[in-house]
Write a protein that holds these residues in place. Structure first.
Motif, PDB file in Angstrom:
ATOM      1  N   GLY A 146      -2.665  -9.150  -3.543  1.00 52.04           N
ATOM      2  CA  GLY A 146      -3.502  -7.821  -3.092  1.00 52.04           C
ATOM      3  C   GLY A 146      -3.100  -7.593  -1.697  1.00 52.04           C
ATOM      4  O   GLY A 146      -3.413  -6.307  -1.433  1.00 52.04           O
ATOM      5  N   GLU A 147      -2.649  -8.048  -0.890  1.00 55.62           N
ATOM      6  CA  GLU A 147      -1.980  -7.713   0.441  1.00 55.62           C
ATOM      7  C   GLU A 147      -0.701  -7.142   0.334  1.00 55.62           C
ATOM      8  O   GLU A 147       0.216  -7.424  -0.432  1.00 55.62           O
ATOM      9  N   PHE A 148      -0.308  -6.071   1.387  1.00 52.51           N
ATOM     10  CA  PHE A 148       0.748  -5.215   1.439  1.00 52.51           C
ATOM     11  C   PHE A 148       1.817  -6.216   1.994  1.00 52.51           C
ATOM     12  O   PHE A 148       1.690  -6.482   3.152  1.00 52.51           O
ATOM     13  N   ASN A 149       2.861  -6.569   1.281  1.00 50.29           N
ATOM     14  CA  ASN A 149       4.005  -7.219   1.992  1.00 50.29           C
ATOM     15  C   ASN A 149       5.171  -5.892   2.235  1.00 50.29           C
ATOM     16  O   ASN A 149       6.128  -6.088   1.231  1.00 50.29           O
ATOM     17  N   PHE A 150       5.235  -5.851   3.608  1.00 50.05           N
ATOM     18  CA  PHE A 150       6.400  -4.907   3.798  1.00 50.05           C
ATOM     19  C   PHE A 150       7.932  -5.434   3.605  1.00 50.05           C
ATOM     20  O   PHE A 150       8.586  -4.679   2.896  1.00 50.05           O
ATOM     21  N   MET A 151       8.099  -6.592   4.003  1.00 52.45           N
ATOM     22  CA  MET A 151       9.211  -7.177   3.822  1.00 52.45           C
ATOM     23  C   MET A 151       9.680  -7.321   2.210  1.00 52.45           C
ATOM     24  O   MET A 151      10.669  -6.787   1.871  1.00 52.45           O
ATOM     25  N   LYS A 152       8.674  -7.705   1.478  1.00 56.21           N
ATOM     26  CA  LYS A 152       9.120  -7.597  -0.093  1.00 56.21           C
ATOM     27  C   LYS A 152       9.309  -6.144  -0.530  1.00 56.21           C
ATOM     28  O   LYS A 152      10.224  -5.863  -1.245  1.00 56.21           O
ATOM     29  N   GLU A 153       8.454  -5.230  -0.397  1.00 62.16           N
ATOM     30  CA  GLU A 153       8.601  -3.887  -0.871  1.00 62.16           C
ATOM     31  C   GLU A 153       9.794  -3.353  -0.278  1.00 62.16           C
ATOM     32  O   GLU A 153      10.371  -2.480  -0.929  1.00 62.16           O
ATOM     33  N   ALA A 192      10.773   4.528   1.377  1.00 67.60           N
ATOM     34  CA  ALA A 192       9.723   4.377   0.387  1.00 67.60           C
ATOM     35  C   ALA A 192       8.731   3.307   0.855  1.00 67.60           C
ATOM     36  O   ALA A 192       7.416   3.672   0.602  1.00 67.60           O
ATOM     37  N   SER A 193       9.009   2.046   1.358  1.00 65.73           N
ATOM     38  CA  SER A 193       8.239   1.372   1.455  1.00 65.73           C
ATOM     39  C   SER A 193       7.301   1.423   2.750  1.00 65.73           C
ATOM     40  O   SER A 193       5.934   1.157   2.921  1.00 65.73           O
ATOM     41  N   THR A 194       7.686   2.266   3.633  1.00 64.64           N
ATOM     42  CA  THR A 194       7.064   2.794   4.735  1.00 64.64           C
ATOM     43  C   THR A 194       6.058   3.760   4.417  1.00 64.64           C
ATOM     44  O   THR A 194       4.832   3.453   4.864  1.00 64.64           O
ATOM     45  N   HIS A 195       6.192   4.870   3.363  1.00 63.70           N
ATOM     46  CA  HIS A 195       5.264   5.532   2.921  1.00 63.70           C
ATOM     47  C   HIS A 195       4.312   4.891   2.082  1.00 63.70           C
ATOM     48  O   HIS A 195       2.982   4.971   2.214  1.00 63.70           O
ATOM     49  N   GLN A 196       4.684   3.806   1.448  1.00 70.32           N
ATOM     50  CA  GLN A 196       3.657   2.816   0.536  1.00 70.32           C
ATOM     51  C   GLN A 196       2.787   2.222   1.525  1.00 70.32           C
ATOM     52  O   GLN A 196       1.628   2.193   1.178  1.00 70.32           O
ATOM     53  N   ARG A 197       3.305   1.584   2.608  1.00 69.27           N
ATOM     54  CA  ARG A 197       2.403   0.889   3.715  1.00 69.27           C
ATOM     55  C   ARG A 197       1.399   1.822   4.409  1.00 69.27           C
ATOM     56  O   ARG A 197       0.098   1.427   4.326  1.00 69.27           O
ATOM     57  N   GLU A 198       1.728   2.983   4.613  1.00 69.15           N
ATOM     58  CA  GLU A 198       0.657   3.975   5.217  1.00 69.15           C
ATOM     59  C   GLU A 198      -0.299   4.347   4.292  1.00 69.15           C
ATOM     60  O   GLU A 198      -1.541   4.433   4.501  1.00 69.15           O
ATOM     61  N   ALA A 199       0.057   4.443   3.154  1.00 70.71           N
ATOM     62  CA  ALA A 199      -0.779   4.995   2.042  1.00 70.71           C
ATOM     63  C   ALA A 199      -1.708   3.706   1.493  1.00 70.71           C
ATOM     64  O   ALA A 199      -2.951   4.159   1.478  1.00 70.71           O
ATOM     65  N   PHE A 200      -1.079   2.642   1.738  1.00 70.93           N
ATOM     66  CA  PHE A 200      -2.241   1.446   1.643  1.00 70.93           C
ATOM     67  C   PHE A 200      -3.035   1.274   2.547  1.00 70.93           C
ATOM     68  O   PHE A 200      -4.494   0.913   1.929  1.00 70.93           O
ATOM     69  N   TYR A 201      -2.917   1.231   3.634  1.00 68.17           N
ATOM     70  CA  TYR A 201      -4.014   1.386   4.701  1.00 68.17           C
ATOM     71  C   TYR A 201      -5.063   2.485   4.838  1.00 68.17           C
ATOM     72  O   TYR A 201      -6.041   2.411   5.468  1.00 68.17           O
ATOM     73  N   GLN A 202      -4.522   3.606   4.475  1.00 70.76           N
ATOM     74  CA  GLN A 202      -5.394   4.735   4.457  1.00 70.76           C
ATOM     75  C   GLN A 202      -6.286   4.909   3.393  1.00 70.76           C
ATOM     76  O   GLN A 202      -7.112   5.728   3.292  1.00 70.76           O
ATOM     77  N   THR A 203      -5.774   4.229   2.204  1.00 73.54           N
ATOM     78  CA  THR A 203      -6.655   4.437   0.953  1.00 73.54           C
ATOM     79  C   THR A 203      -7.941   3.338   0.849  1.00 73.54           C
ATOM     80  O   THR A 203      -7.655   2.076   1.313  1.00 73.54           O
ATOM     81  N   PRO A 204      -9.046   3.799   0.630  1.00 71.45           N
ATOM     82  CA  PRO A 204     -10.161   2.744   0.685  1.00 71.45           C
ATOM     83  C   PRO A 204      -9.797   1.634  -0.226  1.00 71.45           C
ATOM     84  O   PRO A 204      -9.479   2.066  -1.293  1.00 71.45           O
ATOM     85  N   ARG A 205     -10.020   0.401   0.123  1.00 79.41           N
ATOM     86  CA  ARG A 205      -9.833  -0.513  -0.611  1.00 79.41           C
ATOM     87  C   ARG A 205     -11.244  -1.206  -1.354  1.00 79.41           C
ATOM     88  O   ARG A 205     -12.173  -0.999  -0.495  1.00 79.41           O
ATOM     89  N   LYS A 206     -11.044  -1.567  -2.508  1.00 82.91           N
ATOM     90  CA  LYS A 206     -12.337  -2.328  -3.007  1.00 82.91           C
ATOM     91  C   LYS A 206     -12.722  -3.541  -2.506  1.00 82.91           C
ATOM     92  O   LYS A 206     -11.632  -4.564  -2.339  1.00 82.91           O
TER      93      LYS A 206
END
Length: 224
Positions: free
Chosen positions: A192-199, A207-221
Protein backbone atom coordinates in the motif's frame (compact mmCIF):
# COMPACT_ATOMS: atom_id res chain seq x y z
CA UNK A 1 28.08 16.55 -29.40
CA UNK A 2 25.68 17.06 -26.50
CA UNK A 3 26.65 15.35 -23.26
CA UNK A 4 23.67 13.21 -22.13
CA UNK A 5 24.69 13.83 -18.52
CA UNK A 6 24.62 17.60 -19.04
CA UNK A 7 27.28 20.14 -18.14
CA UNK A 8 27.93 23.19 -15.97
CA UNK A 9 29.34 26.16 -17.90
CA UNK A 10 31.60 28.77 -16.32
CA UNK A 11 32.36 32.35 -17.37
CA UNK A 12 34.13 34.97 -15.25
CA UNK A 13 33.91 38.69 -16.06
CA UNK A 14 33.26 42.05 -14.39
CA UNK A 15 33.71 40.67 -10.88
CA UNK A 16 31.13 37.96 -11.51
CA UNK A 17 31.33 34.22 -12.08
CA UNK A 18 28.44 33.12 -14.29
CA UNK A 19 27.70 29.46 -13.60
CA UNK A 20 25.08 27.90 -15.89
CA UNK A 21 23.39 24.52 -15.48
CA UNK A 22 23.29 23.29 -19.07
CA UNK A 23 20.87 20.42 -19.60
CA UNK A 24 17.72 22.15 -20.88
CA UNK A 25 16.30 19.00 -22.50
CA UNK A 26 16.00 17.53 -18.96
CA UNK A 27 14.98 20.83 -17.32
CA UNK A 28 18.56 21.02 -15.99
CA UNK A 29 18.06 18.01 -13.72
CA UNK A 30 21.33 17.50 -11.87
CA UNK A 31 23.30 14.37 -12.73
CA UNK A 32 26.26 13.33 -10.60
CA UNK A 33 28.49 14.53 -13.42
CA UNK A 34 26.92 17.99 -13.16
CA UNK A 35 27.22 18.03 -9.34
CA UNK A 36 30.94 17.43 -9.67
CA UNK A 37 31.26 20.17 -12.29
CA UNK A 38 29.25 22.57 -10.11
CA UNK A 39 31.57 22.01 -7.14
CA UNK A 40 34.53 22.59 -9.44
CA UNK A 41 32.96 25.83 -10.69
CA UNK A 42 32.54 27.07 -7.12
CA UNK A 43 36.19 26.22 -6.44
CA UNK A 44 37.24 28.20 -9.51
CA UNK A 45 35.25 31.19 -8.36
CA UNK A 46 36.69 30.98 -4.85
CA UNK A 47 40.24 30.79 -6.18
CA UNK A 48 39.76 33.78 -8.51
CA UNK A 49 40.57 36.92 -6.56
CA UNK A 50 38.63 39.04 -9.06
CA UNK A 51 35.34 37.19 -8.53
CA UNK A 52 33.15 38.74 -5.86
CA UNK A 53 29.76 37.18 -6.65
CA UNK A 54 28.52 33.98 -8.30
CA UNK A 55 25.47 34.16 -10.58
CA UNK A 56 23.90 30.70 -10.86
CA UNK A 57 21.33 30.14 -13.61
CA UNK A 58 19.83 27.41 -15.78
CA UNK A 59 19.88 27.15 -19.57
CA UNK A 60 16.53 27.22 -21.36
CA UNK A 61 13.18 27.86 -19.71
CA UNK A 62 13.81 26.12 -16.37
CA UNK A 63 16.27 26.75 -13.56
CA UNK A 64 16.69 23.22 -12.21
CA UNK A 65 14.34 20.27 -11.72
CA UNK A 66 16.52 18.98 -8.88
CA UNK A 67 18.27 15.64 -8.70
CA UNK A 68 18.08 13.52 -11.84
CA UNK A 69 15.59 10.87 -10.72
CA UNK A 70 16.95 8.43 -13.31
CA UNK A 71 20.08 8.21 -11.15
CA UNK A 72 18.32 7.77 -7.81
CA UNK A 73 19.15 4.34 -6.46
CA UNK A 74 21.71 3.77 -9.22
CA UNK A 75 24.20 6.43 -8.23
CA UNK A 76 25.93 4.28 -5.63
CA UNK A 77 27.71 2.15 -8.21
CA UNK A 78 28.00 -1.60 -8.66
CA UNK A 79 28.08 -3.76 -5.55
CA UNK A 80 29.78 -6.60 -7.40
CA UNK A 81 28.72 -10.23 -7.18
CA UNK A 82 28.64 -12.82 -4.42
CA UNK A 83 30.22 -16.29 -4.45
CA UNK A 84 27.26 -17.61 -6.47
CA UNK A 85 27.56 -14.95 -9.15
CA UNK A 86 24.48 -13.03 -8.01
CA UNK A 87 24.55 -9.23 -8.10
CA UNK A 88 24.99 -7.55 -4.73
CA UNK A 89 23.55 -4.22 -3.66
CA UNK A 90 26.12 -1.47 -3.02
CA UNK A 91 27.42 -1.48 0.54
CA UNK A 92 26.28 1.03 3.14
CA UNK A 93 29.83 2.40 3.09
CA UNK A 94 29.54 3.22 -0.61
CA UNK A 95 26.10 4.72 -0.15
CA UNK A 96 27.19 6.93 2.74
CA UNK A 97 30.25 8.14 0.83
CA UNK A 98 28.00 9.31 -1.99
CA UNK A 99 25.38 10.82 0.30
CA UNK A 100 27.81 13.14 2.07
CA UNK A 101 26.85 16.04 -0.18
CA UNK A 102 23.05 15.99 0.42
CA UNK A 103 20.49 17.22 3.02
CA UNK A 104 16.66 17.91 2.73
CA UNK A 105 13.85 20.18 3.90
CA UNK A 106 11.88 18.36 6.60
CA UNK A 107 8.40 19.49 5.64
CA UNK A 108 8.89 18.55 2.01
CA UNK A 109 10.09 15.13 3.11
CA UNK A 110 7.09 14.50 5.35
CA UNK A 111 4.32 15.95 3.18
CA UNK A 112 5.70 15.35 -0.34
CA UNK A 113 4.21 18.64 -1.50
CA UNK A 114 5.07 20.43 -4.74
CA UNK A 115 5.60 24.12 -4.00
CA UNK A 116 5.22 27.03 -6.38
CA UNK A 117 7.93 29.69 -6.54
CA UNK A 118 5.81 31.99 -4.38
CA UNK A 119 5.31 29.28 -1.74
CA UNK A 120 9.04 28.62 -1.74
CA UNK A 121 9.66 32.33 -1.08
CA UNK A 122 7.08 32.44 1.71
CA UNK A 123 8.80 29.49 3.39
CA UNK A 124 12.27 31.03 3.14
CA UNK A 125 13.75 28.76 0.46
CA UNK A 126 14.26 31.63 -2.00
CA UNK A 127 14.81 35.35 -1.39
CA UNK A 128 12.70 36.90 -4.12
CA UNK A 129 10.33 35.97 -6.96
CA UNK A 130 10.28 38.16 -10.10
CA UNK A 131 8.59 37.94 -13.52
CA UNK A 132 10.54 35.78 -15.96
CA UNK A 133 11.15 38.70 -18.31
CA UNK A 134 12.85 40.63 -15.49
CA UNK A 135 14.94 37.76 -14.15
CA UNK A 136 18.23 38.60 -15.85
CA UNK A 137 18.00 42.32 -15.14
CA UNK A 138 17.12 41.85 -11.46
CA UNK A 139 19.87 39.29 -11.03
CA UNK A 140 22.40 41.69 -12.53
CA UNK A 141 21.20 44.41 -10.15
CA UNK A 142 21.98 42.20 -7.17
CA UNK A 143 25.32 41.15 -8.63
CA UNK A 144 26.30 44.78 -9.26
CA UNK A 145 25.53 45.78 -5.68
CA UNK A 146 27.69 42.93 -4.38
CA UNK A 147 30.69 43.47 -6.68
CA UNK A 148 30.91 47.11 -5.53
CA UNK A 149 31.61 45.98 -1.97
CA UNK A 150 35.20 45.55 -0.72
CA UNK A 151 36.46 42.08 -1.66
CA UNK A 152 37.95 41.28 1.72
CA UNK A 153 34.81 42.57 3.39
CA UNK A 154 32.70 40.10 1.41
CA UNK A 155 35.00 37.21 2.27
CA UNK A 156 35.19 38.07 5.97
CA UNK A 157 31.45 38.66 6.16
CA UNK A 158 30.74 35.20 4.73
CA UNK A 159 33.31 33.63 7.07
CA UNK A 160 31.74 35.33 10.09
CA UNK A 161 28.29 34.10 9.05
CA UNK A 162 29.59 30.55 8.68
CA UNK A 163 31.20 30.69 12.13
CA UNK A 164 27.92 31.91 13.65
CA UNK A 165 25.98 29.07 12.04
CA UNK A 166 28.54 26.55 13.29
CA UNK A 167 28.24 27.95 16.82
CA UNK A 168 24.44 27.57 16.64
CA UNK A 169 24.75 24.03 15.35
CA UNK A 170 23.07 24.84 12.03
CA UNK A 171 25.79 23.19 9.97
CA UNK A 172 25.78 19.94 11.97
CA UNK A 173 23.28 18.56 9.43
CA UNK A 174 26.17 18.03 7.03
CA UNK A 175 27.65 15.50 9.46
CA UNK A 176 24.59 13.36 10.21
CA UNK A 177 22.59 14.02 7.01
CA UNK A 178 24.51 11.51 4.84
CA UNK A 179 24.00 8.73 7.40
CA UNK A 180 20.23 9.28 7.59
CA UNK A 181 19.85 9.58 3.81
CA UNK A 182 21.80 6.36 3.31
CA UNK A 183 19.49 4.52 5.68
CA UNK A 184 16.35 6.08 4.18
CA UNK A 185 17.19 4.97 0.63
CA UNK A 186 17.62 1.40 1.85
CA UNK A 187 14.36 1.13 3.80
CA UNK A 188 11.66 -1.54 3.47
CA UNK A 189 8.38 -0.75 1.74
CA UNK A 190 5.10 -2.12 3.07
CA UNK A 191 2.00 -3.06 1.00
CA UNK A 192 0.00 0.00 0.00
CA UNK A 193 3.02 2.34 0.10
CA UNK A 194 4.39 4.00 -3.01
CA UNK A 195 7.81 2.64 -3.94
CA UNK A 196 9.34 5.07 -6.43
CA UNK A 197 12.33 2.80 -7.14
CA UNK A 198 10.06 -0.11 -8.09
CA UNK A 199 7.65 1.97 -10.16
CA UNK A 200 10.50 3.69 -11.98
CA UNK A 201 11.88 0.34 -13.16
CA UNK A 202 8.43 -0.58 -14.48
CA UNK A 203 7.06 2.70 -15.86
CA UNK A 204 10.10 4.95 -16.30
CA UNK A 205 11.02 8.20 -14.57
CA UNK A 206 8.38 10.51 -16.07
CA UNK A 207 5.38 8.21 -15.53
CA UNK A 208 6.44 7.14 -12.05
CA UNK A 209 6.99 10.78 -11.03
CA UNK A 210 3.40 11.62 -12.02
CA UNK A 211 2.18 8.49 -10.23
CA UNK A 212 4.02 9.57 -7.08
CA UNK A 213 2.50 13.05 -7.13
CA UNK A 214 -0.99 11.64 -7.69
CA UNK A 215 -0.51 9.13 -4.87
CA UNK A 216 0.22 11.81 -2.28
CA UNK A 217 -2.39 14.25 -3.53
CA UNK A 218 -5.25 11.71 -3.57
CA UNK A 219 -6.99 11.14 -0.19
CA UNK A 220 -6.10 7.70 1.10
CA UNK A 221 -8.47 5.35 2.91
CA UNK A 222 -7.58 4.82 6.54
CA UNK A 223 -6.65 1.29 7.54
CA UNK A 224 -9.44 -0.36 9.48
Amino acid sequence: MMNPQGSVDYLARDGRAYVTLNRPEKRNAMSQHMWEQLMHAYDRAEDDDDVRVVVLSGAGDDFCAGHDLAEVGNQYGNGGTDENGHKRRPSQRARRQYDKTYSKARELLLLAEVWSAQEARENGLVNKVVPLGELHERGEEWAERIVRLPRDGIALGKAATNMAMQTLGVTSQFAYGPVLHTLATNMRWEPGEFNFMKERSVSGVRASTHQREAFYQTPRKQDS
